[in-house]
Design an enzyme around this catalytic site. Structure first.
Site, mmCIF file in Angstrom:
data_model
loop_
_atom_site.group_PDB
_atom_site.id
_atom_site.type_symbol
_atom_site.label_atom_id
_atom_site.label_comp_id
_atom_site.label_asym_id
_atom_site.label_seq_id
_atom_site.Cartn_x
_atom_site.Cartn_y
_atom_site.Cartn_z
ATOM 1 N N TYR A 167 -11.245 -15.576 -42.364
ATOM 2 C CA TYR A 167 -10.376 -16.127 -41.326
ATOM 3 C C TYR A 167 -10.192 -17.631 -41.544
ATOM 4 C CZ TYR A 167 -8.835 -17.234 -36.522
ATOM 5 O OH TYR A 167 -8.138 -17.677 -35.420
ATOM 6 N N LYS A 171 -6.714 -19.593 -42.343
ATOM 7 C CA LYS A 171 -6.189 -20.594 -41.424
ATOM 8 C C LYS A 171 -6.083 -21.971 -42.084
ATOM 9 C CE LYS A 171 -5.519 -17.988 -37.794
ATOM 10 N NZ LYS A 171 -4.148 -17.704 -37.300
#
Length: 284
Positions: A167, A171
């Site tokens: 993640y 990001k």
């Protein structure tokens, strides 16, 4: 006159949570909206994802604000589906003025224990899906020589995130993508920025796995999550924030108030990123 009067905003992951908040904030300020969502489950995601009923409810709430909404079941991992979503939005409303690339997933695991499927699903949705969404709207915006693109990153696009390296990597990648899009589209009068949510209460964060993370052990509760949220931000009285705070930031970036703002990373995190770690003495 609203801040987005006469404009059309395309929102990915728009069926619920932050996506619904973006749709409603845009509609309240005069925009028509194109709402895109996969409305299905992805196998590596441990919480229940949105369904078509959620998509229909977002449309109902937008129409209650006397604005028009076009809902489309589409997967940001498919360029063909995103291209068709843009074409459908243009056919319905004549133009797309802004994109909020909001669709995202969140899963956990130590980086050396993540499966290939967990890693690939995360990057396919949270990074490649953002690229595909921006790629789909770019030719139309270039033709019109105007537009705003808002990419939803995370505070984990600006700092590390233990137990979710995939993640965090995705990001961070969104930030690099944004900066390049901002450079490449600036000559065409098109702006691109990222928003970096902190602890936001949505179905993606409000489930047993998230409760356990904030509790620091299995069997965590909603109360553990709320308590953890108090230690996450710096501002008095803040725990998990409502998704409307992110929608308000996107509303600003998509409006003429931000006409000279591009290439910016905008945290909306109650001061989380200025903390030297966690807030050990939160003021409630």
């Amino acid at each position: 006159m609203g801040l987005l009067e006469g404009k059309t905003v395309l929102i990915t992951g728009g069926a619920r949570g932050q996506g619904r908040a973006h749709a409603l904030a845009s509609a309240r300020e005069g925009a028509d909206v194109v709402i895109v969502d996969i409305a299905d489950q992805i196998g590596t995601v441990p919480y229940a994802m949105a369904r078509e009923a959620d998509l229909a409810e977002t449309v109902r709430q937008v129409e209650a604000l006397d604005r028009r909404a076009l809902s489309l079941v589409a997967d940001v991992r498919s360029q063909a589906q995103m291209d068709q979503a843009v074409a459908s939005g243009i056919a319905e409303f004549g133009h797309i003025d802004a994109l909020i690339a909001n669709a995202g997933i969140w899963t956990q695991g130590q980086f050396w224990e993540l499966t290939d499927e967990q890693w690939q699903d995360m990057l396919d949705v949270n990074l490649t899906g953002v690229w595909r969404s921006a790629k789909a709207v770019a030719p139309h915006m270039i033709e019109r020589q105007a537009g705003s693109i808002v990419l939803i990153s995370s505070v984990n696009g600006l700092e590390g995130g233990p137990t979710f390296a995939h993640y965090t990597a995705a990001k961070h990648g969104v930030v690099g993508l944004m900066r390049t899009i901002a450079l490449e589209l600036a000559p065409h009068g098109i702006r691109c920025n990222t928003i970096h949510p902190g602890a936001i209460r949505t179905p993606m964060t409000d489930h047993q796995g998230a409760w356990d993370m904030f509790a620091g052990h299995p069997g965590g509760t909603e109360a553990d999550m709320i308590e953890g949220g108090y230690h996450y931000g710096a501002l008095k009285g803040t725990t998990f924030l409502p998704p409307e705070v992110i929608a308000n930031a996107a509303l600003y970036l998509n409006s003429d108030l931000a006409a000279a703002v591009t290439g910016v990373t905008l945290p909306v995190d109650a001061g989380h990123l200025v903390l030297p770690g966690v807030n050990g003495a939160p003021v409630r």
